[in-house]
Design an enzyme around this catalytic site. Sequence first.
Site, PDB file in Angstrom:
ATOM      1  N   SER A   1     104.869  90.996 -12.166  1.00  0.00           N
ATOM      2  CA  SER A   1     104.542  91.066 -10.740  1.00  0.00           C
ATOM      3  C   SER A   1     104.351  92.517 -10.300  1.00  0.00           C
ATOM      4  CB  SER A   1     105.672  90.436  -9.915  1.00  0.00           C
ATOM      5  OG  SER A   1     105.484  90.701  -8.540  1.00  0.00           O
TER       6      SER A   1
ATOM      7  N   THR B   1     107.159  83.139  -4.423  1.00  0.00           N
ATOM      8  CA  THR B   1     105.969  82.825  -5.207  1.00  0.00           C
ATOM      9  C   THR B   1     106.208  81.581  -6.057  1.00  0.00           C
ATOM     10  OG1 THR B   1     104.264  83.779  -6.640  1.00  0.00           O
ATOM     11  CG2 THR B   1     106.559  84.343  -7.162  1.00  0.00           C
TER      12      THR B   1
ATOM     13  N   LYS C   1     107.002  78.020  -3.214  1.00  0.00           N
ATOM     14  CA  LYS C   1     106.391  78.195  -1.897  1.00  0.00           C
ATOM     15  C   LYS C   1     106.548  76.972  -1.000  1.00  0.00           C
ATOM     16  CE  LYS C   1     102.922  81.694  -3.040  1.00  0.00           C
ATOM     17  NZ  LYS C   1     101.516  82.097  -2.898  1.00  0.00           N
TER      18      LYS C   1
ATOM     19  N   ASP D   1     100.037  84.948   2.952  1.00  0.00           N
ATOM     20  CA  ASP D   1      98.897  84.783   2.044  1.00  0.00           C
ATOM     21  C   ASP D   1      97.626  84.532   2.854  1.00  0.00           C
ATOM     22  OD1 ASP D   1     100.247  85.126  -0.348  1.00  0.00           O
ATOM     23  OD2 ASP D   1     100.654  82.993  -0.615  1.00  0.00           O
TER      24      ASP D   1
ATOM     25  N   GLY E   1      97.773  73.403  -5.429  1.00  0.00           N
ATOM     26  CA  GLY E   1      99.131  73.861  -5.131  1.00  0.00           C
ATOM     27  C   GLY E   1      99.246  74.562  -3.782  1.00  0.00           C
TER      28      GLY E   1
ATOM     29  N   ALA F   1      98.900  77.734  -2.893  1.00  0.00           N
ATOM     30  CA  ALA F   1      97.802  78.647  -2.562  1.00  0.00           C
ATOM     31  C   ALA F   1      96.575  77.865  -2.108  1.00  0.00           C
ATOM     32  CB  ALA F   1      97.460  79.518  -3.766  1.00  0.00           C
TER      33      ALA F   1
ATOM     34  N   TYR G   1      95.060  88.562  -9.875  1.00  0.00           N
ATOM     35  CA  TYR G   1      94.883  90.015  -9.857  1.00  0.00           C
ATOM     36  C   TYR G   1      95.210  90.672 -11.200  1.00  0.00           C
ATOM     37  CZ  TYR G   1      99.943  89.977  -9.232  1.00  0.00           C
ATOM     38  OH  TYR G   1     101.288  89.768  -9.398  1.00  0.00           O
TER      39      TYR G   1
END
Length: 503
Positions: free
Chosen positions: A103, A142, A146, A182, A208, A210, A282
């Site tokens: 992370s 995370t 979440k 987010d 999910g 996100a 990322y």
Amino acid sequence: MRNLKEDREILDKIDNEIIKLLEERMKIIKDIGLYKLNNNLNTEDKSREREIIKNLENEIDGEFKNIVDPIYSSIFKESKKLSAKIKDENFSYGLIGESLSHSKSKEIHELLGYYPYNLRDIKTNELDEFFKLRKFKGINVTIPYKEVSMSYLDETDELAKEIGAVNTIVNRDGRLIGYNTDYLGFDYSLKFYGIDLKDKKVLILGSGGASKMLQKLVMDKGAKEFVVISRSTEDNYETIEKFADFQVIINATPLGMYPNNMESKVDLAKFNKLDFVIDLIYNPLKTKLILDAEKLNIKTMSGLMMLVAQAFFGCELFLDKKIDESLIIKIYNKLKFNMENILLIGMPSSGKTSMGKMLGEKLKRDFYDTDKLIEEEEDKTIPEIFVEKGEDYFRNLESKILKDLSKRNGLVIATGGGTPLREENRYYILQNSLVIYLNRNLENLETSGRPLSKNLDDLKNLYKERKEIYEDLAHIKVDVIEDKIKNLDIILKEVENYENSCD
């Protein structure tokens, strides 16, 4: 002969010494607990415990060997309790989730500069106790917590309620309040990249937490429609081609994320109206999905800007105040440069190894030479490998080494002259690297020990074959001068100019 009283006095003295040593041991355990908290290390280390017990059993008289395990198992149990307590008491701001070793959240929040920030790997069966204690001031959440974290909250922000997931929790005088930054981070990133979802048909990969955020946001942005692709529904990867006219694809799955780089289930060539491809991942900086889109000249957006922006908005919630929004771009640029490898390409003997070593020393980065790694693995020189096993064998080994090395971040890498020739290698290179092409005058290139460029004519032919590939792959082209110090200065200045132009 001692009497009972004397024996007991000796035992009392020994016990006092043992207690002092135990006290000293526990003080060190507290320091270790803090170190593990700050470096995201597990409290338990079973292999070390077994090793200690085994060593102590070998040290003690055989008659008493059986007492070591129960005594030290008890000491280790209490040590772990103390270490966990120290981690709880000093975890004020941080991130909870599973498998957080890669992370970037700690780095981002500490660049924001308002508080110490730590990572906390938490198992599902530890969540109840963690939220019951409420020791933290502010946390980010995370995968995979979440959604489940919402059950521990006293209050949930309306936006997070609509989304059905939180990624930020603030402790306000003992009350836990959940938010979803987010959403804010993704919105900021869309604006930064100039991506407008209005009237677009959007395909969202994944279902999910996100994905739930994205479903809310794309509708808020006026998308014409959206479809969620999930393995468990009728709209899945087997039927994805029926959405070939969709204009935006957003990946909200971990597919292609480190360490499983270069994975993708979508063939972008089958979509005939794509305007944008977005990936929330990322690490790597560019996934295969993003690289495929760039190859097709489709505008892309990766997840790094969103990561920094959501952390920024989370920080504002932690502090309960507005802070300078220009920090987002500054931290993004710094983080991106720190994550990027600087990778050198060019003809054999163009100076990749010598310049790579100097760059590594100057920038305090580890340096790797792929040709050197190949020679070490085979215990042979490259000409010997070509003679004994052939060029195909060498190229396959080159790809294997590059595949593993290019997953890493923040390195300086010198590649072989022929490394960029394979398309798979170009993908490996571009996922995490700023590519510098060292273009040295052919007359100055050495031919000794070069299996494919034994003379000037061979060099000229190789150059004709490779020149376009080098130029297309490179972000920066440097015309090499025959002064290493000045050449290094030129490279550093070009890197600085390139990074500034990307601001």
